[in-house]
Design a protein around this motif. Structure first.
Motif, short mmCIF file in Angstrom:
data_model
loop_
_atom_site.label_atom_id
_atom_site.label_comp_id
_atom_site.label_asym_id
_atom_site.label_seq_id
_atom_site.Cartn_x
_atom_site.Cartn_y
_atom_site.Cartn_z
N LEU A 180 0.86 -1.19 0.00
CA LEU A 180 0.00 0.00 0.00
C LEU A 180 0.89 1.24 0.00
CD1 LEU A 180 -3.28 0.48 1.96
CD2 LEU A 180 -1.67 2.35 1.79
N VAL A 181 0.67 2.10 -0.98
CA VAL A 181 1.49 3.31 -1.16
C VAL A 181 0.65 4.52 -0.74
CG1 VAL A 181 2.76 4.72 -2.82
CG2 VAL A 181 2.71 2.22 -3.09
N ALA A 182 1.18 5.32 0.21
CA ALA A 182 0.43 6.50 0.68
C ALA A 182 1.41 7.62 1.02
CB ALA A 182 -0.41 6.14 1.91
N PRO A 183 1.04 8.86 0.72
CA PRO A 183 1.96 10.00 0.94
C PRO A 183 1.68 10.72 2.25
CG PRO A 183 0.17 10.71 -0.46
CD PRO A 183 -0.14 9.27 -0.08
N ASP A 184 2.74 11.27 2.82
CA ASP A 184 2.60 12.21 3.94
C ASP A 184 2.17 13.56 3.38
OD1 ASP A 184 2.79 13.77 6.17
OD2 ASP A 184 4.99 13.74 6.28
N PRO A 185 1.06 14.14 3.86
CA PRO A 185 0.60 15.42 3.28
C PRO A 185 1.51 16.60 3.59
CG PRO A 185 -0.70 14.88 5.22
CD PRO A 185 0.17 13.68 4.95
N PRO A 231 -9.41 13.35 1.88
CA PRO A 231 -9.17 11.96 1.49
C PRO A 231 -7.66 11.68 1.37
CG PRO A 231 -9.86 13.24 -0.40
CD PRO A 231 -9.98 14.16 0.79
N MET A 232 -7.27 10.47 1.71
CA MET A 232 -5.85 10.09 1.58
C MET A 232 -5.66 9.33 0.27
SD MET A 232 -3.38 7.94 4.18
CE MET A 232 -4.24 6.35 4.03
N PRO A 233 -4.89 9.89 -0.67
CA PRO A 233 -4.66 9.15 -1.92
C PRO A 233 -3.81 7.92 -1.65
CG PRO A 233 -3.30 11.13 -1.84
CD PRO A 233 -4.19 11.18 -0.64
N VAL A 234 -4.17 6.82 -2.25
CA VAL A 234 -3.41 5.58 -2.07
C VAL A 234 -3.31 4.84 -3.40
CG1 VAL A 234 -4.12 5.32 0.35
CG2 VAL A 234 -5.40 4.16 -1.47
N ALA A 235 -2.35 3.94 -3.44
CA ALA A 235 -2.27 2.95 -4.51
C ALA A 235 -1.96 1.61 -3.85
CB ALA A 235 -1.20 3.33 -5.52
N ILE A 236 -2.70 0.59 -4.23
CA ILE A 236 -2.43 -0.76 -3.72
C ILE A 236 -1.77 -1.53 -4.86
CG2 ILE A 236 -3.47 -2.90 -2.89
CD1 ILE A 236 -5.62 -1.23 -1.55
N VAL A 237 -0.51 -1.87 -4.63
CA VAL A 237 0.30 -2.51 -5.67
C VAL A 237 0.31 -4.01 -5.42
CG1 VAL A 237 2.58 -2.58 -6.74
CG2 VAL A 237 1.71 -0.42 -5.78
N VAL A 238 -0.30 -4.75 -6.30
CA VAL A 238 -0.45 -6.20 -6.15
C VAL A 238 0.53 -6.90 -7.09
CG1 VAL A 238 -2.06 -8.14 -6.27
CG2 VAL A 238 -2.90 -5.86 -5.63
N GLY A 239 1.28 -7.84 -6.53
CA GLY A 239 2.24 -8.56 -7.37
C GLY A 239 3.43 -7.71 -7.76
#
Length: 506
Positions: free
Chosen positions: A155-160, A204-212
């Motif tokens: 799970l990729v998430a940034p510090d604001p 909202p917290m932007p995220v990316a879920i990187v699978v594989g």
């Protein structure tokens, strides 16, 4: 020791396993509904090869596949498949493996950004109403789980407030075509960003879920990289070459280009969705169905014929391995050791006790001074990465902390129940609501991150108090060789006679 190339993608790693007879390609059609997990669990119990399910029923994505517990090690050598993934020889002893991983982590490398046209994870791009999460073969893992899960991802998430971007692992339950719930337990890095920054600002917290993701990325996402540090750099060090990142379609995040699948979205402030129950790493279905932060999905990008990896949790405590327990030993252990060195503690090695994914750690130390051990305990129990750890064991420097028998022997011989069992922080330490010993009331509300009740942590001082002689060592080598020859002459097979260590010096 000769290193091979670190696998640049999950597929390359699976091909390597295939070439070495460590992968079985399951051509028969299987269901994501309990069947793939049952087969993976059976493979784990028997130390069999990793199953890659080439044909999965009832999926809406052509060629979509599943792979069960791809990083699971053997019960005797849990680090072997991670070693293969990192291009290290799979026959390394545990100490050499730890030293090799630590050496790589000391040399981080900056990532590079690649053109989306060259990124495998962009072969198929779907945004907005074209997204259908449930078209992918997310597994239903245990019969009493609350739903289908993605539980082996980054799970990729940034510090604001800075340029820091955190990589972590938080299981995610899929709800419908564009919604999921994410288990965020405050006290960990990304949950802290959400609860104490984004949600309080009603953003909202932007995220990316990187699978594989490629193996170096997957390994780094479970490590305790310090807050504010760029995990992409540590992944590059672990890989031995820069990680290639690519921009997301709907937010400003950069994600590993080699991934099989990327889910882009936002964790919404104040919105909750049900999560669980789930058969967690303790081996039980437990806990209430909770309300946890909700993810709204904006886009999904993926490779053609994507491979979705998953971990069959609940089999890793006490009797066999899975991806979680193997990666805890082979990735988190070396990183924890390096972290204690960086903090100035002169430990030999800090490792998870095998088959206990997070709850018990063993620390081999040179010093046996009670004050020094207590100071070290204080540091460990108040560090964010140890949130899940309930207790640990100190052993002497010459005890291999990865050798369960040796650790048990140290406890049995050197830990005085009256003087060497220490409670720490009584009624002040946070409980993690995944622990099986908690009552439903104690598990509390996930909204605050951890459970309502506080607890104590504990440590055992299993170091020696003084010199002692082993009964075994009182026998001379000659006496033991004589005993061996007599037994061999009496008819015992020589291969079963291991009384004399061939490497032992006279």
């Amino acid at each position: 020791m000769t290193d091979a190339e670190t696998s640049p993608s999950l597929r390359a790693f699976l091909d390597r396993l295939d070439g070495e007879g460590e992968l079985v390609r399951v051509e028969q059609r299987v269901s994501w509904n309990l069947e793939a997990s049952a087969i993976s669990m059976r493979a784990a119990e028997t130390d069999a090869a990793v199953p890659l399910f080439e044909s999965v029923a009832d999926t809406g994505v052509p060629g979509a596949r599943l792979v069960g517990d791809p990083y699971r090690g053997s019960q005797r050598r849990p680090w072997d498949r991670v070693a293969r993934a990192l291009g290290l020889p799979p026959d390394l002893d545990s100490a050499t493996f730890y030293d090799a991983v630590i050496d790589r982590l000391k040399r981080p490398l900056d990532p590079i950004t690649t053109d989306p046209a060259d990124a495998p994870c962009k072969e198929v791009v779907r945004t907005g109403n074209d997204v259908d999460l449930l078209s992918f073969p997310w597994p239903y893992i245990h019969a009493r789980d609350g739903g289908r899960y993605s539980n082996l991802h980054t799970l990729v998430a940034p510090d604001p407030d800075s340029s820091w971007v955190d990589w972590s692992a938080h299981r995610t339950m899929l709800h419908d075509s564009r919604q999921a719930s994410v288990l965020l337990l405050a006290g960990e890095q990304t949950p802290n960003l959400y609860y104490y920054k984004y949600e309080r600002r009603e953003e909202p917290m932007p995220v990316a879920i990187v699978v594989g993701a490629e193996p170096a990325v997957q390994c780094t996402s479970v490590m305790w990289i310090p807050t504010g540090s760029d995990e992409a750099r540590f992944a590059g060090g672990l890989k031995g070459s820069p990680i290639e990142l690519v921009p997301c379609e709907t937010n400003d995040l950069l994600v590993p280009a080699s991934a099989e699948l990327v889910i882009e979205g936002r964790v919404l402030p104040g919105k909750r969705l049900d999560e669980g129950p789930f058969g967690d790493y303790f081996g039980y279905i437990h806990g209430p169905r909770r309300s946890v932060p909700a993810l709204e999905v904006d886009a999904v990008t993926h490779r053609r014929n994507p491979i979705v990896p998953f971990c069959v949790e609940g089999i890793g405590v006490g009797h066999t391995e899975n991806t979680t327990s193997s990666m805890e030993v082979s990735c988190v252990g070396p990183d924890a050791t390096l972290g204690l060195w960086a903090a100035g503690f002169d430990v030999v090695r800090c490792v998870p006790w095998r088959f206990t994914p997070r709850t018990v750690y063993v620390v081999a130390v040179d010093t046996t001074e009670p004050g020094a051990l207590h100071e070290l305990a204080n540091f460990i129990f108040t560090t964010w990465g140890m949130l899940h750890i309930d207790f640990f064991v100190f052993v002497d420097a010459d005890v291999d902390p990865l050798d369960t028998r040796a650790v048990l022997e140290a406890i049995a011989r050197h830990a005085d129940p009256d003087a060497d069992f220490h409670q720490f922080g009584t009624e002040t330490m946070p409980k993690v609501p995944l622990n099986i010993y908690q009552t439903p009331d104690e598990k509390g509300d996930v909204q605050t991150g951890t459970s309502k009740a506080k607890t104590a942590k504990a440590y055992i001082d299993a170091t020696r108090d003084g010199s002692e002689a082993s009964v075994q060592n009182e026998l001379t080598r000659e006496a033991r060789e004589r005993a061996q020859s007599v037994l061999a002459a009496a008819g015992l097979p020589e291969e079963r006679l291991t009384l004399v260590d061939s490497e032992e010096s006279r």
